[in-house]
Design an enzyme around this catalytic site. Structure first.
Site, PDB file in Angstrom:
ATOM      1  N   HIS A 211       0.832  -1.202   0.000  1.00 22.12           N
ATOM      2  CA  HIS A 211       0.000   0.000   0.000  1.00 22.12           C
ATOM      3  C   HIS A 211       0.863   1.247   0.000  1.00 22.12           C
ATOM      4  O   HIS A 211       2.101   1.182   0.028  1.00 22.12           O
ATOM      5  CB  HIS A 211      -0.997  -0.015   1.165  1.00 22.12           C
ATOM      6  CG  HIS A 211      -0.395   0.071   2.541  1.00 22.12           C
ATOM      7  ND1 HIS A 211       0.191   1.209   3.041  1.00 22.12           N
ATOM      8  CD2 HIS A 211      -0.307  -0.850   3.536  1.00 22.12           C
ATOM      9  CE1 HIS A 211       0.596   1.006   4.280  1.00 22.12           C
ATOM     10  NE2 HIS A 211       0.327  -0.251   4.601  1.00 22.12           N
ATOM     11  N   CYS A 221       2.222  -4.914   6.707  1.00 19.81           N
ATOM     12  CA  CYS A 221       2.246  -4.710   5.265  1.00 19.81           C
ATOM     13  C   CYS A 221       3.603  -4.216   4.788  1.00 19.81           C
ATOM     14  O   CYS A 221       4.515  -3.973   5.574  1.00 19.81           O
ATOM     15  CB  CYS A 221       1.183  -3.688   4.874  1.00 19.81           C
ATOM     16  SG  CYS A 221      -0.508  -4.173   5.274  1.00 19.81           S
TER      17      CYS A 221
END
Length: 254
Positions: A211, A221
């Protein structure tokens, strides 16, 4: 002053069932998660080597990856995103997109990135604030903003990809989920990144995405700059079976 350790403990407690996608779940999705037991195409998109570039000297194997890691990359994968962490406990990493030609692998540019606050792990669990090491498919994308031109299935949601609050270093998280690519760790491929199916069970975490970088460590992430996310989204092609290879430098060299 709240220390990184104290902030990490508070945020970990609020994200027991999720990874970076935790803030993006709607109330109905959180309820679902709580009840869950847990071909050489000519590259033309940004992030891929230009067609006119020589590939005669391209390495036969992706640099930095050892025999165990290489063995986990499917033979069908012709695009590999490599996220290499500085060390086991570091939140800093580098992302490179490789494209496979007949003569070997050609690297795109190296992009600075962040991973989880506490680094990396071979056995990710919910709330451990470490990114999972391994090789995972990249089949689905989405975000708060409109599709920038990806060939991956793209789920645009103005509410589902909200990212309120601040990160571990006090940086605003707003816009972090403007563009996301779901990493197929403990998720059902072929569904929106917002899908909360957890095949390994909720205790093994989930919601692990590529992201937009917010300038600090993540919950699990891998994050890169917004422009690089758009380039990656435009470059990835489902027909080339893209995967991500992620982990700290020493682990990937195994």
């Amino acid at each position: 002053m709240i220390t990184h350790r104290a902030r990490a403990a508070l945020l970990a407690a609020s994200l027991l069932l999720t990874g970076c996608g935790g803030a993006a779940a709607s109330s109905s999705q959180r309820a679902t998660a709580s009840s869950d037991t847990a071909s050489t195409a000519t590259p033309s998109a940004p992030g891929l080597p230009a067609p006119e570039m020589s590939v005669q000297s391209a390495p036969r194997h992706i640099p930095g990856l050892g025999p165990e890691t290489l063995a986990d990359i499917p033979a069908s994968a012709r695009q590999v995103v490599v996220a290499t962490g500085q060390d086991r406990d570091s939140p800093l990493s580098t992302v490179v997109l490789y494209h496979r030609f007949e003569t070997g692998w050609k690297a795109g540019p190296a992009w600075p990135a962040h991973n989880a606050l506490r680094g990396w792990t071979d056995h990710h669990t919910a709330g451990d604030l470490r990114s999972p090491i391994g090789v995972y498919g990249l089949t689905d994308a989405g975000g708060r903003l409109r599709d920038p031109g990806t060939r991956l299935p793209y789920d645009q949601s103005s509410g589902g990809f909200d990212s309120p609050g601040t990160g571990f270093e006090g940086e605003p998280l707003d816009g972090s989920f403007d563009y996301v690519i779901a990493i197929n760790y403990n998720r059902k491929p072929g569904t929106s990144p917002l899908d909360w199916t957890r095949p390994l069970g909720a205790k093994r975490g989930g919601g692990i995405w590529l992201h937009v970088d917010h300038g600090g460590p993540t919950h699990g992430c891998v994050s890169i700059a917004e422009q690089h996310m758009k380039e990656l989204l435009r470059a990835l092609d489902p027909a080339l079976h893209p995967v991500v290879v992620m982990g700290d430098h020493a682990s990937l060299a195994r």
